[in-house]
Scaffold this motif. Sequence first.
Motif, PDB file in Angstrom:
ATOM      1  N   UNK A  85     129.179  47.938  59.158  1.00 26.93           N
ATOM      2  CA  UNK A  85     128.603  48.316  60.445  1.00 26.93           C
ATOM      3  C   UNK A  85     129.592  49.238  61.143  1.00 26.93           C
ATOM      4  N   UNK A  86     129.085  50.350  61.664  1.00 29.30           N
ATOM      5  CA  UNK A  86     129.913  51.355  62.346  1.00 29.30           C
ATOM      6  C   UNK A  86     129.308  51.624  63.718  1.00 29.30           C
ATOM      7  N   UNK A  87     130.160  51.716  64.713  1.00 29.46           N
ATOM      8  CA  UNK A  87     129.724  52.046  66.087  1.00 29.46           C
ATOM      9  C   UNK A  87     130.624  53.121  66.654  1.00 29.46           C
ATOM     10  N   UNK A  88     130.026  54.079  67.364  1.00 27.76           N
ATOM     11  CA  UNK A  88     130.785  55.068  68.119  1.00 27.76           C
ATOM     12  C   UNK A  88     130.276  55.078  69.546  1.00 27.76           C
ATOM     13  N   UNK A 108     122.878  58.294  66.341  1.00 29.65           N
ATOM     14  CA  UNK A 108     123.209  57.504  65.170  1.00 29.65           C
ATOM     15  C   UNK A 108     123.312  58.306  63.890  1.00 29.65           C
ATOM     16  N   UNK A 109     122.289  59.101  63.580  1.00 29.50           N
ATOM     17  CA  UNK A 109     122.275  59.809  62.303  1.00 29.50           C
ATOM     18  C   UNK A 109     123.278  60.954  62.282  1.00 29.50           C
ATOM     19  N   UNK A 158     125.555  54.743  72.749  1.00 34.91           N
ATOM     20  CA  UNK A 158     125.983  54.058  71.536  1.00 34.91           C
ATOM     21  C   UNK A 158     125.337  54.722  70.329  1.00 34.91           C
ATOM     22  N   UNK A 159     126.140  54.952  69.312  1.00 30.99           N
ATOM     23  CA  UNK A 159     125.634  55.454  68.031  1.00 30.99           C
ATOM     24  C   UNK A 159     126.015  54.445  66.953  1.00 30.99           C
ATOM     25  N   UNK A 200     120.421  54.603  67.980  1.00 27.88           N
ATOM     26  CA  UNK A 200     120.939  55.354  69.135  1.00 27.88           C
ATOM     27  C   UNK A 200     120.439  54.675  70.393  1.00 27.88           C
ATOM     28  N   UNK A 201     121.335  54.334  71.294  1.00 25.45           N
ATOM     29  CA  UNK A 201     120.923  53.632  72.508  1.00 25.45           C
ATOM     30  C   UNK A 201     120.434  54.626  73.552  1.00 25.45           C
ATOM     31  N   UNK A 202     119.781  54.086  74.553  1.00 29.22           N
ATOM     32  CA  UNK A 202     119.265  54.902  75.639  1.00 29.22           C
ATOM     33  C   UNK A 202     120.398  55.646  76.331  1.00 29.22           C
ATOM     34  N   UNK A 203     120.166  56.888  76.680  1.00 27.58           N
ATOM     35  CA  UNK A 203     121.120  57.760  77.392  1.00 27.58           C
ATOM     36  C   UNK A 203     122.346  58.085  76.550  1.00 27.58           C
TER      37      UNK A 203
END
Length: 774
Positions: free
Chosen positions: A536-539, A552-553, A523-524, A517-520
């Motif tokens: 690899x999955x990104x939201x 992320x989780x 990005x997950x 999980x990115x800052x603020x």
Amino acid sequence: MALIALAAALSVVRFYPRPGLADAIPLSTVVRDREGRLLRLALASDQRYRLWVPLEQISPQLVESVMLQEDAWFYWHPGFNPVSLVRGAWSTYGSGEARVGGSTLTMQLARLRWRLQTRDIRGKLVQIARAVQLELCYSKREILEAYLNLAPYGGNIEGVGAASLIYYRKPASELTLPESLALAVLPQAPSRRGRLAAREDDAYYIGAGLEAARARLYARWRESHPSDPAQDALLRLPLRLRSARELPYRAPHLADRVLAERAWHPQSGPELTTTLDLRLQRLLEERVRNYLRQGRSRGLRNASAMLIDTRDMGVRALVGSADYFDASIHGQVNGAAAKRSPGSTLKPFIYALALDQGVLHPQTVLRDVPSAFGPYTPENFDGRFMGPVTATEALVRSRNIPAVYVAAQLKQPSFYDFLRQAGVSRMASRDHYGLALVLGGGEVTMEELARMYAMLGNDGRLRALRWRQSDPEDDGARLLSAEAAFVTRDMLRHNPRPDAGSQSASRPLPVAWKTGTSWAFRDAWSAGLVGPYVLVVWLGNFDGASNPALIGVEAAAPLFFDIVDGLQAARVDLAEPARQWPLNLKRVEVCRASGDLPNAWCPQRGTTWFIPGKSPIRISTVHRAVIVDNATGKPVCGRFDPATMRQEVYEFWPSDLAQVFVQAGIPRRRPPAGHDCGGAQDWLGSAPSITSPFRATRYTMRLSHPEQLSLSLAATVDADVARLYWFVGNTFIGSAEAGKALAWTPDRTGQFRLTAVDDHGRSDEREIEVAVVK
């Protein structure tokens, strides 16, 4: 003599080096998946669909049909047919009947090649001259091939290669007689006959003019093939045609990429066969689409996903965005190539490097306690501290402080150096990131992240991604040992899936995975190894907008495992590929509380992977026996008398961990006073470790307010310590209780050597610098 000279001149004209008829003609590009299924037919640079097909790869029935329709005397005339020209002129200008063309195939090729205007006599004469030129310079076979590849077939479709692919979804070599006859009559009136009529079910397209012209040509065909009546039944069947609007536009982001890179691969020709598997591509697209439909209420609108086969590094599926045609989410942006903060998805590589450098093994106990690393004071995502955690627990639970501590212990290479070696592009300087790089302070692309996870699956070798079947497979560069890669995969497999108790997890599959999980909350991520594949999955949002749901989780992991379940349901082979074996690994017994080799008093033991010659090895000192008098219950020293004394085992935890236990409400028996028997057992304890002031840090004091510089002196100490004594050089400056800090104000600027000594004589030192500013 004149005949000989003429023959010589003709020979010179025929055999003089000349450009091929296909030269300088822009062509379309066919993009296919690894099984040959069509992904896209790209327009040529002049916005036409045009493919060049060699004559031997064109159906003989189509060649014969074209010659029967257009030029039955093709092999006998010198480029023009006087009889046909006279008949055409009389029909057009003399009799007043319908216009009848008298052009040969060669003349039509001349018109197409030089874009001639042939509606008047002057234009027709130029066309004839050009046709004779073609006959002198090229063979009949070359002329016939060029015509078939340049003839108009309706709209912006030219040539039998593009026409057969668009109308019939098959190559020109596989055309049947009904299909060949339809294409043979189409160039005579491509704009009129090319307007196809749709049936009610929108499945077949056939125009009345095209059908009538095909019937007339077939009647002539039957004159030449009287012994083939079976074709009559075929001609009565409806002819299935498609339009250019129905051309596939599959895996658009991957197709865009390979088409954009064509200049780097000029030898690939008009066909690009990719490593993509269309079946897996559709699976990922469907799962992403359905997941976002369910998550729309939480503001989840866009996602990217990538599937790589580690066995050959081929990209099997790529979903660059949720919808390529949705401008509101910037759908044409390829999320797999965008730089994003990776969050905690890079942590596995910190632990892999630590395994290689002998910093830890999977059961090494790390401290998840309030810590400072120079001026950097990281926090955990949940704002809490777990106290002692094993390296495996710290990794799968994504604890930030242990990860930063481990990264700070890395030497050659450092984590920064490793990322550069792994091909992470456009990185800033080392000082720009500091230890924040561990927690996603830098940026990576999905492609770069997928390569690194594939490295774990390829026994520590970093290999290049393959987008085309023609891309060579490389052995890659070794960045990790096979042992470290194996152990890291094993550690990641201990990460339970978020729906471990659900029905979807009824068929367990070992998955080595990690979230980020990115800052603020921008990005997950979820990335991992599923059998031979890296997924690899990104939201997130391409405009960088944050969303509290982007964890992320909670956001990426469910989609990740939804795809994993889809792969299982589709019966994709997810068996573990062959790995490098045997490895230099052993199973070693350790004390669970400390992660070290168990001493005689360790009550709970387990096993861990151990890399001989690398993994740290020492005897556990957490559990220690204290001799207690049976009558008084107090510690005693001297010779042990089992009649009057007993041994009691206590846990000796450092002061920082003991404080976490207190805060968490976890009771721990504090060793009784006097247990050390005057220092007789000091060798069991741990030396202090200075935590403040910070290492390699310059402190500044102002001339106008020198009293404002007050430094906090603090250190972690063993459980057997009651008091800590502080020295500057050889000068004693004060003492403090274990776990408490001491305030100290420097009386000058310059270099200082601070020493912390516990009440057992164990010590730690640190150099600091104090500077002055106005």
